[in-house]
Design a protein around this motif. Structure first.
Motif, mmCIF file in Angstrom:
data_model
loop_
_atom_site.group_PDB
_atom_site.id
_atom_site.type_symbol
_atom_site.label_atom_id
_atom_site.label_comp_id
_atom_site.label_asym_id
_atom_site.label_seq_id
_atom_site.Cartn_x
_atom_site.Cartn_y
_atom_site.Cartn_z
ATOM 1 N N GLU A 87 7.551 3.976 11.323
ATOM 2 C CA GLU A 87 7.876 2.656 10.785
ATOM 3 C C GLU A 87 8.707 2.774 9.505
ATOM 4 O O GLU A 87 9.657 2.018 9.295
ATOM 5 N N PHE A 88 8.356 3.739 8.655
ATOM 6 C CA PHE A 88 9.128 3.981 7.442
ATOM 7 C C PHE A 88 10.568 4.364 7.786
ATOM 8 O O PHE A 88 11.519 3.824 7.227
ATOM 9 N N ARG A 117 0.831 -1.204 0.000
ATOM 10 C CA ARG A 117 0.000 0.000 0.000
ATOM 11 C C ARG A 117 0.862 1.250 0.000
ATOM 12 O O ARG A 117 2.029 1.219 0.377
ATOM 13 N N ARG A 118 0.236 2.350 -0.396
ATOM 14 C CA ARG A 118 0.907 3.645 -0.360
ATOM 15 C C ARG A 118 0.994 4.106 1.091
ATOM 16 O O ARG A 118 0.023 4.023 1.841
ATOM 17 N N LEU A 119 2.174 4.564 1.491
ATOM 18 C CA LEU A 119 2.377 5.026 2.857
ATOM 19 C C LEU A 119 1.927 6.473 2.990
ATOM 20 O O LEU A 119 1.941 7.235 2.024
ATOM 21 N N VAL A 145 5.426 9.872 -3.057
ATOM 22 C CA VAL A 145 4.852 8.548 -3.282
ATOM 23 C C VAL A 145 5.853 7.524 -2.762
ATOM 24 O O VAL A 145 6.931 7.346 -3.327
ATOM 25 N N VAL A 146 5.495 6.880 -1.662
ATOM 26 C CA VAL A 146 6.283 5.785 -1.112
ATOM 27 C C VAL A 146 5.324 4.633 -0.866
ATOM 28 O O VAL A 146 4.272 4.806 -0.252
ATOM 29 N N MET A 174 9.965 -1.399 1.074
ATOM 30 C CA MET A 174 9.474 -0.106 0.593
ATOM 31 C C MET A 174 10.133 0.240 -0.729
ATOM 32 O O MET A 174 11.181 -0.304 -1.088
ATOM 33 N N ILE A 175 9.479 1.171 -1.432
ATOM 34 C CA ILE A 175 9.988 1.688 -2.695
ATOM 35 C C ILE A 175 9.391 3.079 -2.888
ATOM 36 O O ILE A 175 8.218 3.295 -2.571
ATOM 37 N N GLY A 176 10.196 3.995 -3.364
ATOM 38 C CA GLY A 176 9.714 5.356 -3.620
ATOM 39 C C GLY A 176 9.616 5.622 -5.106
ATOM 40 O O GLY A 176 10.353 5.037 -5.911
ATOM 41 N N VAL A 177 8.699 6.511 -5.472
ATOM 42 C CA VAL A 177 8.533 6.936 -6.857
ATOM 43 C C VAL A 177 8.480 8.455 -6.856
ATOM 44 O O VAL A 177 7.679 9.052 -6.139
#
Length: 163
Positions: free
Chosen positions: A13-14, A4-6, A52-53, A66-69
């Motif tokens: 947590e991130f 899901r989007r954070l 957007v993470v 996690m992954i960022g855009v």
């Protein structure tokens, strides 16, 4: 598995997961543990809310990856998205979480972007294979792109055409 989007509410947590990645794999990230550990949680929360993470969990609870855009902002580069900061905890590797995170990041970027860029440290063969399976192609090498643990590290620049 949950992907899901954070949001800003996920800041603690991130930040813990990001710091883990930066501490254990300094050669893999442009950011440093020393810089990021000093960031106040309020700033981390603001950044999550503005960007957007995507986070993922294997058990539906704890954040395992996690992954960022980042979308291009100016008129001339709005067609380009950049993937950044991908990290998956060792115990979650091999579960399919990495693929789901990447697939979700690509889906987030493709409605408005024609091209998605990323860079990966040349020694991370597993990540390179993951990106290649998703359709990314290597287009350049940034020699000595990062300096970590007393050594220079090359980055492989990869791109995916979303058309």
């Amino acid at each position: 598995m949950l992907v899901r989007r954070l949001s800003g509410e996920d800041a603690a947590e991130f930040q813990a997961l990001r710091l883990e990645g930066l501490k254990h794999h300094p050669e893999a990230f442009g950011a440093s543990y020393e810089d990021e550990v000093a960031l106040p949680l309020s700033l981390v929360s603001q950044r999550l809310s503005a960007g957007v993470v995507i986070g993922g969990s294997c058990d539906g609870h704890a954040l395992d990856g996690m992954i960022g855009v980042m979308m291009g902002q100016s008129e001339k580069v709005r067609h380009i998205a950049t993937i950044w900061g991908m990290y998956v905890r060792p115990q979650a590797r091999g579960t399919g979480l990495s693929s789901e995170l990447l697939k979700t990041a690509i889906a987030e970027a493709t409605p408005s972007c024609r091209t998605i860029h990323l860079s990966v440290v040349s020694t991370n063969e597993a990540a390179r294979r993951l990106y290649q399976r998703a359709g990314f192609v290597e287009w350049a090498v940034d020699s000595e792109a990062l300096f970590a643990n007393g050594s220079f590290h090359d980055e492989i620049l990869m791109r995916l055409s979303a058309e």
